[in-house]
Design a protein around this motif. Structure first.
Motif, mmCIF file in Angstrom:
data_model
loop_
_atom_site.group_PDB
_atom_site.id
_atom_site.type_symbol
_atom_site.label_atom_id
_atom_site.label_comp_id
_atom_site.label_asym_id
_atom_site.label_seq_id
_atom_site.Cartn_x
_atom_site.Cartn_y
_atom_site.Cartn_z
ATOM 1 N N VAL A 1 -0.860 -6.923 -4.751
ATOM 2 C CA VAL A 1 -0.440 -8.111 -4.003
ATOM 3 C C VAL A 1 -1.648 -9.029 -3.828
ATOM 4 O O VAL A 1 -2.686 -8.619 -3.310
ATOM 5 N N ALA B 1 -6.169 6.393 -1.766
ATOM 6 C CA ALA B 1 -7.616 6.570 -1.933
ATOM 7 C C ALA B 1 -7.997 8.013 -2.260
ATOM 8 O O ALA B 1 -9.092 8.263 -2.794
ATOM 9 N N TRP B 2 -7.119 8.966 -1.957
ATOM 10 C CA TRP B 2 -7.472 10.359 -2.237
ATOM 11 C C TRP B 2 -7.742 10.582 -3.731
ATOM 12 O O TRP B 2 -8.454 11.504 -4.116
ATOM 13 N N ALA C 1 -6.310 6.201 10.722
ATOM 14 C CA ALA C 1 -6.718 6.335 9.313
ATOM 15 C C ALA C 1 -6.824 7.796 8.893
ATOM 16 O O ALA C 1 -7.595 8.138 8.002
ATOM 17 N N THR C 2 -6.048 8.669 9.559
ATOM 18 C CA THR C 2 -6.020 10.073 9.140
ATOM 19 C C THR C 2 -4.573 10.486 8.876
ATOM 20 O O THR C 2 -3.639 9.818 9.326
ATOM 21 N N LEU C 3 -4.425 11.587 8.160
ATOM 22 C CA LEU C 3 -3.083 12.041 7.784
ATOM 23 C C LEU C 3 -2.220 12.281 9.020
ATOM 24 O O LEU C 3 -1.146 11.701 9.167
ATOM 25 N N ASP D 1 2.356 -0.790 -4.480
ATOM 26 C CA ASP D 1 1.070 -0.087 -4.494
ATOM 27 C C ASP D 1 0.268 -0.447 -5.745
ATOM 28 O O ASP D 1 0.792 -0.427 -6.860
ATOM 29 N N ALA D 2 -1.014 -0.729 -5.550
ATOM 30 C CA ALA D 2 -1.854 -1.195 -6.658
ATOM 31 C C ALA D 2 -2.311 -0.067 -7.599
ATOM 32 O O ALA D 2 -2.762 -0.343 -8.710
ATOM 33 N N GLU D 3 -2.187 1.185 -7.164
ATOM 34 C CA GLU D 3 -2.645 2.292 -8.028
ATOM 35 C C GLU D 3 -1.621 2.547 -9.141
ATOM 36 O O GLU D 3 -0.481 2.098 -9.064
ATOM 37 N N VAL E 1 1.343 -2.543 -8.532
ATOM 38 C CA VAL E 1 1.562 -3.931 -8.103
ATOM 39 C C VAL E 1 0.404 -4.312 -7.182
ATOM 40 O O VAL E 1 0.247 -3.726 -6.116
ATOM 41 N N ARG F 1 -10.839 -0.005 -1.184
ATOM 42 C CA ARG F 1 -11.146 -1.111 -2.096
ATOM 43 C C ARG F 1 -12.250 -2.023 -1.579
ATOM 44 O O ARG F 1 -12.634 -2.970 -2.261
ATOM 45 N N GLN G 1 -1.110 7.255 2.209
ATOM 46 C CA GLN G 1 -0.442 8.018 3.268
ATOM 47 C C GLN G 1 0.195 7.109 4.329
ATOM 48 O O GLN G 1 1.287 7.411 4.838
ATOM 49 N N ALA G 2 -0.466 5.982 4.658
ATOM 50 C CA ALA G 2 0.063 5.096 5.705
ATOM 51 C C ALA G 2 1.347 4.422 5.224
ATOM 52 O O ALA G 2 2.343 4.368 5.959
ATOM 53 N N GLY H 1 0.834 -1.197 0.000
ATOM 54 C CA GLY H 1 0.000 0.000 0.000
ATOM 55 C C GLY H 1 0.868 1.246 0.000
ATOM 56 O O GLY H 1 1.752 1.397 0.856
ATOM 57 N N PHE I 1 -11.140 18.340 6.754
ATOM 58 C CA PHE I 1 -11.813 19.078 7.823
ATOM 59 C C PHE I 1 -10.835 19.649 8.850
ATOM 60 O O PHE I 1 -11.228 20.016 9.944
HETATM 61 P P1 FAD Z 1 -5.349 4.404 1.137
HETATM 62 O O1 FAD Z 1 -5.252 5.850 0.849
HETATM 63 O O2 FAD Z 1 -6.573 3.670 0.709
HETATM 64 O O3 FAD Z 1 -4.052 3.716 0.493
HETATM 65 C C1 FAD Z 1 -3.927 2.316 0.416
HETATM 66 C C2 FAD Z 1 -3.177 1.982 -0.841
HETATM 67 O O4 FAD Z 1 -2.986 0.580 -0.852
HETATM 68 C C3 FAD Z 1 -3.925 2.334 -2.117
HETATM 69 O O5 FAD Z 1 -3.083 3.010 -2.999
HETATM 70 C C4 FAD Z 1 -4.346 0.976 -2.676
HETATM 71 O O6 FAD Z 1 -4.403 0.918 -4.068
HETATM 72 C C5 FAD Z 1 -3.255 0.082 -2.142
HETATM 73 N N1 FAD Z 1 -3.641 -1.334 -2.034
HETATM 74 C C6 FAD Z 1 -4.767 -1.867 -1.523
HETATM 75 N N2 FAD Z 1 -4.742 -3.208 -1.594
HETATM 76 C C7 FAD Z 1 -3.554 -3.529 -2.173
HETATM 77 C C8 FAD Z 1 -2.928 -4.757 -2.519
HETATM 78 N N3 FAD Z 1 -3.495 -5.949 -2.295
HETATM 79 N N4 FAD Z 1 -1.693 -4.718 -3.121
HETATM 80 C C9 FAD Z 1 -1.077 -3.539 -3.354
HETATM 81 N N5 FAD Z 1 -1.635 -2.344 -3.025
HETATM 82 C C10 FAD Z 1 -2.850 -2.337 -2.443
HETATM 83 N N6 FAD Z 1 -8.329 12.101 6.865
HETATM 84 C C11 FAD Z 1 -7.817 13.255 7.369
HETATM 85 O O7 FAD Z 1 -6.741 13.234 7.940
HETATM 86 N N7 FAD Z 1 -8.494 14.443 7.236
HETATM 87 C C12 FAD Z 1 -9.679 14.518 6.568
HETATM 88 O O8 FAD Z 1 -10.255 15.589 6.455
HETATM 89 C C13 FAD Z 1 -10.230 13.301 5.994
HETATM 90 N N8 FAD Z 1 -11.369 13.324 5.280
HETATM 91 C C14 FAD Z 1 -11.821 12.177 4.691
HETATM 92 C C15 FAD Z 1 -12.978 12.213 3.926
HETATM 93 C C16 FAD Z 1 -13.456 11.060 3.303
HETATM 94 C C17 FAD Z 1 -14.706 11.112 2.493
HETATM 95 C C18 FAD Z 1 -12.767 9.846 3.451
HETATM 96 C C19 FAD Z 1 -13.280 8.573 2.771
HETATM 97 C C20 FAD Z 1 -11.621 9.786 4.220
HETATM 98 C C21 FAD Z 1 -11.142 10.955 4.856
HETATM 99 N N9 FAD Z 1 -9.997 10.924 5.651
HETATM 100 C C22 FAD Z 1 -9.502 12.103 6.183
HETATM 101 C C23 FAD Z 1 -9.402 9.622 6.016
HETATM 102 C C24 FAD Z 1 -8.082 9.140 5.440
HETATM 103 O O9 FAD Z 1 -7.130 10.156 5.412
HETATM 104 C C25 FAD Z 1 -8.170 8.376 4.132
HETATM 105 O O10 FAD Z 1 -9.112 7.348 4.208
HETATM 106 C C26 FAD Z 1 -6.800 7.804 3.671
HETATM 107 O O11 FAD Z 1 -6.869 7.619 2.292
HETATM 108 C C27 FAD Z 1 -6.318 6.476 4.303
HETATM 109 O O12 FAD Z 1 -4.951 6.269 3.904
HETATM 110 P P2 FAD Z 1 -4.283 4.829 3.793
HETATM 111 O O13 FAD Z 1 -2.908 5.038 3.309
HETATM 112 O O14 FAD Z 1 -4.496 4.087 5.055
HETATM 113 O O15 FAD Z 1 -5.179 4.084 2.694
#
Ligand code: FAD
Length: 356
Positions: free
Chosen positions: A99, A41-42, A331-333, A33-35, A97, A132, A13-14, A10, A52
């Motif tokens: 996984v 997800a942004w 799950a936030t930045l 990363d699959a994208e 990629v 996803r 941000q995480a 992935g 926010f």
């Molecule tokens: P993701 O951004 O989903 O990244 C995961 C990555 O892993 C993706 O690129 C995906 O393609 C990849 N992946 C998944 N499965 C596989 C696999 N099997 N193999 C390889 N790659 C894979 N947060 C804040 O801090 N402030 C806000 O104001 C805020 N507002 C939000 C508003 C909405 C509507 C939503 C939905 C979320 C908001 N968030 C906010 C929450 C949070 O920041 C996001 O959900 C964030 O995208 C989570 O980051 P992540 O890296 O955990 O996951």
């Protein structure tokens, strides 16, 4: 087949936050990363989405998000920030990629991608987010409903709904924000399981992060957190939602008992017709790549130890960024940093002790 200390799955941000700390650890690592492009997800958020909380409160470790045009960063500004971030730190992201599975291979783990590529590794950090796996509740009669159905995961802008009757289902921030803009072009009905919880107008994400920090401290110190009721699910009164309240559309009703071919029916027998339903009913962790290890429990999560980030059953697997069960505000930045630091601290100690 490549052999490497750590595989991060992935590149949202995480995954990038984990990469930031791994960079300084001396371990060899890669981020898969699959994208096709940066931002996780942004990239799929709706066009008008603004965070926010201000930029200073929306940053991952190291380089802070630059000042934004408006007080709250836009989707495009977040994407820009994450793309520049991985470039700035030269993070070894490989994409696309996907996984498919992870399995035990002697003392190591075998990570397999859908295109046949493989990595042998000592530690896996799973940071695949939730986008996803959009969640939609089941309803009697739903199969027969002839209208349009869309999950917020795939919602982009309100124009396709102009002049139609739209049910928006879900009482969180997505539901409120999508309702706020769709109600400007369509006849909307807002359906929520319980009465929506609104934060005060002058409260934004900063207060929520302060509460999450207090929860984290309390967990470290083994005491009850000193926080008021309410949490990350509560609705932040961003300007479009305040405007929806002013227009009188921010009013919800209870869910129907069943769907019909043309709409929904409630317990008292009343019916309403709809052309479209937008499901704002949340997401589940995207963990299918870990199913082969037998780690995913009946709730679709993974049992983690007291630190919230390490699998109990498979101690070479760490989880990062999936939300409350995996760490308050993870799950936030801004919230993911402390858990990314902890994950890399544990991974480094484990590799130093030659656990894999
Ligand atoms: P993701 O951004 O989903 O990244 C995961 C990555 O892993 C993706 O690129 C995906 O393609 C990849 N992946 C998944 N499965 C596989 C696999 N099997 N193999 C390889 N790659 C894979 N947060 C804040 O801090 N402030 C806000 O104001 C805020 N507002 C939000 C508003 C909405 C509507 C939503 C939905 C979320 C908001 N968030 C906010 C929450 C949070 O920041 C996001 O959900 C964030 O995208 C989570 O980051 P992540 O890296 O955990 O996951």
């Amino acid at each position: 087949m490549d052999s490497i200390d750590v595989v991060v799955i992935g590149g949202g941000q995480a995954g990038l936050a984990a990469g930031y700390f791994l960079r300084r650890s001396g371990l060899s690592y890669v981020i898969l990363d699959a994208e096709t492009s940066p931002g996780g997800a942004w990239q799929h958020a709706w066009e008008s989405l603004h965070l926010f909380s201000p930029a200073g409160w929306s940053s991952i470790p190291g380089w802070p998000m630059p000042a934004t045009r408006e007080p709250y960063p836009s989707q495009a500004e977040v994407l820009d920030y994450l793309a520049c971030y991985e470039h700035k730190y030269a993070l070894p992201v490989i994409r696309p990629v996907q996984v498919e599975r992870i399995s035990r291979s002697g003392k190591r783990l075998l990570v397999e991608a859908d295109d046949g590529r493989q990595w042998h590794t000592r530690a896996v950090i799973s940071a695949t987010g939730t986008w996803r796996r959009p969640y939609t509740p089941g309803y009697e009669g739903l199969d027969a409903f002839g209208g349009v159905q869309l999950h917020s995961a795939h919602y982009s802008h309100p124009e396709p709904f102009a002049g139609t009757r739209v049910a928006i289902i879900g009482g969180g921030n997505s539901g409120a924000q999508i309702l706020a803009e769709v109600s400007k072009v369509a006849e909307t009905t807002w359906i929520t399981q319980r009465e929506p919880a609104f934060l005060a107008d002058d409260v934004d994400g900063r207060v929520l992060f302060a509460r999450a920090t207090e929860k984290w401290r309390a967990q470290q110190e083994g005491r009850e957190p000193n926080v008021p009721e309410g949490g990350f699910g509560d609705i932040v009164m961003v300007p479009p939602v305040v405007d929806a309240r002013r227009r009188g559309v921010l009013v919800s009703m209870t869910p129907p008992v069943r769907f019909t071919a043309t709409g929904m029916q409630w317990a008292d027998g009343s019916e309403r017709n709809f052309d479209a339903v937008i499901w704002c009913t949340g997401f589940r962790p995207a963990l299918s790549h870990l199913e082969g290890l037998g780690l995913v429990n009946a709730q679709g999560r993974i049992d983690v130890d007291d630190t919230k980030v390490r699998s109990i059953a498979e101690p070479s697997v760490w989880l990062l960024g999936y939300g409350d069960w995996n760490g308050a505000a993870s799950a936030t930045l801004i919230g993911v940093t402390r858990y990314a630091r902890e994950v890399v601290r544990q991974v480094t100690a484990c590799c130093a002790a030659a656990c894999g």
